[in-house]
Design an enzyme around this catalytic site. Structure first.
Site, PDB file in Angstrom:
ATOM      1  N   GLU A 177     -69.460  -6.179 -21.166  1.00  0.00           N
ATOM      2  CA  GLU A 177     -68.205  -5.980 -21.898  1.00  0.00           C
ATOM      3  C   GLU A 177     -67.880  -4.507 -22.102  1.00  0.00           C
ATOM      4  O   GLU A 177     -68.289  -3.894 -23.093  1.00  0.00           O
ATOM      5  CB  GLU A 177     -68.261  -6.684 -23.264  1.00  0.00           C
ATOM      6  CG  GLU A 177     -66.979  -6.529 -24.064  1.00  0.00           C
ATOM      7  CD  GLU A 177     -67.021  -7.213 -25.427  1.00  0.00           C
ATOM      8  OE1 GLU A 177     -66.046  -7.063 -26.193  1.00  0.00           O
ATOM      9  OE2 GLU A 177     -68.022  -7.885 -25.740  1.00  0.00           O
ATOM     10  N   LYS A 222     -66.524  -9.135 -19.127  1.00  0.00           N
ATOM     11  CA  LYS A 222     -65.631  -9.338 -20.274  1.00  0.00           C
ATOM     12  C   LYS A 222     -64.857  -8.040 -20.522  1.00  0.00           C
ATOM     13  O   LYS A 222     -65.233  -7.223 -21.355  1.00  0.00           O
ATOM     14  CB  LYS A 222     -66.423  -9.752 -21.521  1.00  0.00           C
ATOM     15  CG  LYS A 222     -65.531 -10.023 -22.735  1.00  0.00           C
ATOM     16  CD  LYS A 222     -66.322 -10.562 -23.925  1.00  0.00           C
ATOM     17  CE  LYS A 222     -65.414 -10.785 -25.136  1.00  0.00           C
ATOM     18  NZ  LYS A 222     -66.116 -11.393 -26.285  1.00  0.00           N
TER      19      LYS A 222
END
Length: 341
Positions: A177, A222
């Protein structure tokens, strides 16, 4: 279920399903509870998360995995059932947030680097034994006219790669992420600036993943969407979708099984509309879905209000929002469906 990383990642990207990010730290969920005048305690946090995890319709049809905070991974529902078992019974996969948060980066004013690598191998073994099959680590990239620096992007990408390698060694799928902030300081950057920074960041992240021998088939990306700063003009849904897909196609190898977007300060409806536009309008080489926290939970939190008699209302609100996100993940969301709820 298969324990192969590729199979776990594929299950996380099941069509029409996405990830529920329920990994708020104790401090963060305390702030959320402040909005409904509820004191944060181990019991109130348990009750809130149990309301979500036992919303059967939402969990079984719209949620492929749940990102948990460490407390929740080991917590039990009011009837004594471990939350991990509640999540599995709904057909979803338990996951765990493993980073220790973004800390100020020495000699890089205004920038941070995420910590938590020390002792991570041992913690991952414990999390695996507790039932976690995927993990999450967030790197935070500040944006302004002069930020980010190459050094801060490189440091965060390197940490993400080291974390991902440790996860795969432990049999756990890493969610990678890198969040390019829309609400940092001053928060008035253009969407072009966001696109440039996002492209640079993702290029460096995948270089670091390759250097760390991370198997791309066993990760989930992500990222943040390409959006102008919170204090800047609002780009159209179509422009956000076009720019985001363009950056992803330039930087994300097709070997990656899936992209699960964070909502990153967007409103609930914005996050839903942008995802749906990408799915509906473009031919994509990877799966694409949601990994939302606030954008899945806000309506449910407000409907629940911390009151036992409102559990059903909270679950209805969560189910509606999950269904809207599920439609977005197949490109079928439309604004008038919100009014029909």
């Amino acid at each position: 279920m298969s324990e192969r990383l590729e199979d776990i990642a594929a299950a996380m990207m099941s069509a029409g399903k996405g990830l529920l990010a329920a990994d708020e730290s104790t401090a963060t969920i305390g702030k959320r509870f402040d909005t409904i005048a509820l004191t944060s305690s181990e019991t109130s946090r348990r009750d809130y998360r149990e309301m979500l995890f036992r919303a059967d319709e939402a969990m079984k049809t719209c949620i492929s995995g749940v990102i948990l905070f460490e407390e929740t991974l080991f917590q039990k529902a009011a009837d004594g059932t471990p939350f991990v078992d509640v999540i599995r019974a709904a057909g979803a996969i338990p996951g765990i947030k493993v980073d220790a948060g973004a800390k100020p980066m020495p000699l890089f004013p205004g920038e941070t680097v995420t910590e938590g690598l020390d002792g991570l191998a041992g913690r991952l073994k414990t999390y695996y034994e507790a039932g976690a099959r995927f993990a999450k680590w967030r790197g935070v990239i500040a944006v302004s006219d002069v930020l980010p620096s190459f050094g801060s992007v490189k440091a965060n990408a390197h940490a993400l790669a080291r974390y991902a390698a440790l996860c795969q060694q432990a049999g756990i799928v890493p969610i990678v992420e890198p969040e390019v902030l829309m609400d940092g300081k001053p928060g008035d950057h253009s969407i072009q600036r966001s696109e440039d920074v996002t492209e640079m960041t993702l290029r460096i992240v995948f270089e670091e993943l390759a250097d760390a021998n991370v198997s791309l088939e066993g990760i989930i990306l992500k990222p943040s969407m390409v959006i102008d700063g919170k204090k800047a003009r609002k780009a159209s849904v179509a422009e956000v979708a076009e720019r985001t897909v363009r950056v992803l196609k330039r930087t994300v190898p097709s070997a990656v099984p899936g992209i699960a977007f964070l909502s990153g300060g967007q409103s609930t409806e914005e996050a839903t509309a942008h995802l749906s536009a990408m799915k509906a309008g473009y031919d994509l080489p990877w799966g694409m879905t949601y990994s939302y926290g606030r954008a899945l939970q806000t309506e449910a939190l407000n409907a629940w209000g911390g009151k036992p008699e409102n559990v059903a209302a909270g679950q209805r609100a969560f189910t509606h929002r999950a269904k809207m996100c599920s439609l977005a993940a197949t490109g079928g969301w439309k604004k008038d469906l919100e009014k029909a709820a």
